[in-house]
Enzyme design. Sequence first.
Site, short mmCIF file in Angstrom:
data_model
loop_
_atom_site.label_atom_id
_atom_site.label_comp_id
_atom_site.label_asym_id
_atom_site.label_seq_id
_atom_site.Cartn_x
_atom_site.Cartn_y
_atom_site.Cartn_z
N ARG A 49 -0.37 -16.56 5.38
CA ARG A 49 -1.42 -16.00 4.51
C ARG A 49 -1.83 -17.02 3.45
NH1 ARG A 49 1.04 -10.47 2.63
NH2 ARG A 49 -0.95 -10.20 1.56
N ASN A 88 -15.88 1.86 -2.04
CA ASN A 88 -14.98 1.65 -0.91
C ASN A 88 -15.71 1.85 0.41
OD1 ASN A 88 -12.14 0.92 -0.71
ND2 ASN A 88 -11.95 2.75 0.58
N TYR A 116 4.21 -15.07 4.61
CA TYR A 116 3.46 -15.51 3.42
C TYR A 116 2.89 -16.92 3.61
CZ TYR A 116 4.84 -11.22 1.34
OH TYR A 116 4.98 -9.88 1.11
N HIS A 145 0.63 -7.46 -8.24
CA HIS A 145 1.56 -7.64 -7.13
C HIS A 145 1.88 -9.11 -6.89
CE1 HIS A 145 0.34 -3.45 -5.43
NE2 HIS A 145 1.21 -3.38 -6.42
N ILE A 165 -2.99 -10.64 -3.59
CA ILE A 165 -2.23 -11.84 -3.97
C ILE A 165 -3.02 -13.11 -3.62
CG2 ILE A 165 -0.03 -10.65 -3.78
CD1 ILE A 165 0.44 -11.88 -1.07
N GLN A 225 -4.53 -5.76 -6.80
CA GLN A 225 -3.34 -5.61 -5.97
C GLN A 225 -3.20 -6.81 -5.04
OE1 GLN A 225 -2.87 -1.18 -4.61
NE2 GLN A 225 -5.04 -1.59 -4.79
C1 BV8 Z 1 7.31 0.52 -7.48
C2 BV8 Z 1 2.27 -7.61 -2.43
C3 BV8 Z 1 8.70 1.34 -9.25
C4 BV8 Z 1 2.94 -8.14 -1.21
C5 BV8 Z 1 2.20 -5.18 -2.18
C6 BV8 Z 1 6.76 7.66 -1.95
C7 BV8 Z 1 5.71 8.16 -2.68
C8 BV8 Z 1 5.08 7.39 -3.64
C9 BV8 Z 1 5.49 6.09 -3.89
C10 BV8 Z 1 6.52 5.61 -3.15
C11 BV8 Z 1 7.16 6.37 -2.19
N1 BV8 Z 1 8.15 5.60 -1.64
C12 BV8 Z 1 8.12 4.38 -2.23
C13 BV8 Z 1 7.16 4.38 -3.14
C14 BV8 Z 1 6.80 3.28 -4.03
C15 BV8 Z 1 6.03 2.22 -3.27
C16 BV8 Z 1 4.84 2.79 -2.54
O1 BV8 Z 1 3.82 3.10 -3.14
N2 BV8 Z 1 4.99 2.94 -1.19
C17 BV8 Z 1 3.90 3.47 -0.39
C18 BV8 Z 1 3.93 2.82 0.99
C19 BV8 Z 1 4.09 4.99 -0.31
N3 BV8 Z 1 5.57 1.29 -4.28
C20 BV8 Z 1 6.36 0.29 -4.67
O2 BV8 Z 1 7.44 0.03 -4.18
C21 BV8 Z 1 5.84 -0.52 -5.86
N4 BV8 Z 1 6.89 -0.59 -6.84
O3 BV8 Z 1 6.90 1.64 -7.24
O4 BV8 Z 1 8.30 0.22 -8.42
C22 BV8 Z 1 8.01 1.21 -10.55
C23 BV8 Z 1 6.67 1.59 -10.67
C24 BV8 Z 1 6.07 1.47 -11.91
C25 BV8 Z 1 6.78 0.98 -13.00
C26 BV8 Z 1 8.11 0.61 -12.86
C27 BV8 Z 1 8.74 0.72 -11.62
C28 BV8 Z 1 5.51 -1.93 -5.45
C29 BV8 Z 1 4.37 -1.90 -4.48
C30 BV8 Z 1 3.85 -3.31 -4.26
C31 BV8 Z 1 4.08 -3.76 -2.84
N5 BV8 Z 1 3.41 -5.06 -2.63
N6 BV8 Z 1 1.57 -6.37 -2.10
C32 BV8 Z 1 1.96 -8.51 -0.14
O5 BV8 Z 1 0.73 -8.54 -0.37
O6 BV8 Z 1 2.45 -8.81 0.97
S1 BV8 Z 1 1.37 -3.79 -1.71
C33 BV8 Z 1 0.12 -4.24 -0.68
O7 BV8 Z 1 -0.22 -3.09 0.06
C34 BV8 Z 1 -1.13 -4.60 -1.42
O8 BV8 Z 1 -0.89 -5.34 -2.58
C35 BV8 Z 1 -1.78 -3.28 -1.70
O9 BV8 Z 1 -1.31 -2.73 -2.88
C36 BV8 Z 1 -1.29 -2.46 -0.56
C37 BV8 Z 1 -2.38 -2.36 0.47
O10 BV8 Z 1 -3.33 -1.53 -0.10
P1 BV8 Z 1 -4.87 -1.93 -0.12
O11 BV8 Z 1 -5.07 -3.13 -0.96
O12 BV8 Z 1 -5.56 -0.69 -0.50
O13 BV8 Z 1 -5.22 -2.34 1.36
P2 BV8 Z 1 -5.41 -1.36 2.60
O14 BV8 Z 1 -5.50 -2.20 3.82
O15 BV8 Z 1 -4.41 -0.27 2.50
O16 BV8 Z 1 -6.84 -0.67 2.33
C38 BV8 Z 1 -8.00 -1.46 2.32
C39 BV8 Z 1 -9.10 -0.57 1.81
O17 BV8 Z 1 -10.28 -1.35 1.70
C40 BV8 Z 1 -9.42 0.59 2.75
O18 BV8 Z 1 -9.56 1.77 1.98
C41 BV8 Z 1 -10.75 0.18 3.38
O19 BV8 Z 1 -11.60 1.31 3.59
C42 BV8 Z 1 -11.35 -0.70 2.32
N7 BV8 Z 1 -12.22 -1.74 2.86
C43 BV8 Z 1 -12.04 -2.47 3.99
N8 BV8 Z 1 -13.07 -3.34 4.12
C44 BV8 Z 1 -13.88 -3.15 3.04
C45 BV8 Z 1 -13.34 -2.14 2.24
N9 BV8 Z 1 -13.92 -1.72 1.11
C46 BV8 Z 1 -15.08 -2.32 0.75
N10 BV8 Z 1 -15.66 -3.30 1.47
C47 BV8 Z 1 -15.10 -3.73 2.61
N11 BV8 Z 1 -15.69 -4.72 3.33
#
Ligand code: BV8
Length: 236
Positions: free
Chosen positions: A67, A209, A64, A117, A101, A99
Amino acid sequence: MRTASGRRRASDVRIVVLTGAGVSAESGLATFRDAGGLWEGHDPMVVATPEAFAEDPDLVQRFYDERRQALASVRPNAAHEALARLEAALGRDLYLVTQNIDDLHERAGSTRVHHMHGRLRAAWCTACDERVEWTQGLVGRPPCPGCGSASLRPDVVWFGEVPYDMDAIEEALWACDLFVSIGTSGLVYPAAAFVHHAIGHGKRTLELNLDASDGSSDFHESRRGPATALVPAWVD
Ligand code: BV8
């Protein structure tokens, strides 16, 4: 429906916008899936967990710190700026939840940004529960300004932790007319489920996207391209 003062209540939101790492990509901030999604050979999904912090706090703090330090060398892009113009036009009719930070939405002029987040430029003391603005490093365990203990961690939501603002986000999704998802892969919950909630409430949905996301087929409309082209074109 309007309140007596004529201002729309937050629950009368017309547009909910969700942003992900893709909205900041053209500012130079790596997305989670860039470069094979690795940081120093570690999977961010593994480093961003309470377990990783318990096992190796300096590794996680360094993740962190680097970043947070990178924020000083990047600037908001045309997508952030367009969303700030949208807020100026719509006021409280826009609910912007991110999402991310980073602070690029704020630096572009958005004043109501809901960081579900958490934020890189904030620290949380697990001893006294105080949250403080933080721009320095956390490696080396600096003292909490409030209680003096060496218990500061990044004020970000790790995997397995509960996101911020969930009730308000759900209320905004219920009240809005349109849900727009920008720059997210739709892989992380609960954010990835917002489109389903919006559709469940009978709302229009739009995705802007670069690539197809995990939820693209769920949206009424999904446009492909870089955020700096798609977002201004949609806003303006
Ligand atoms: C929770 C902060 C309960 C830290 C982050 C199994 C199934 C379903 C869910 C789960 C599971 N097992 C576990 C879970 C839950 C889990 C989860 O979802 N896991 C995933 C891996 C399956 N979630 C959690 O634990 C969450 N908590 O569920 O608690 C609850 C829920 C509700 C109410 C009460 C209790 C907590 C999740 C938060 C984690 N922290 N961030 C940090 O930043 O270090 S997550 C972090 O990763 C980001 O914040 C973000 O959310 C995620 C990354 O996703 P994106 O932002 O989409 O980034 P990514 O690189 O993936 O994609 C980029 C996109 O941009 C691409 O599509 C690309 O095409 C596009 N792009 C790129 N360039 C461009 C572009 N688009 C336009 N223009 C461009 N130039």
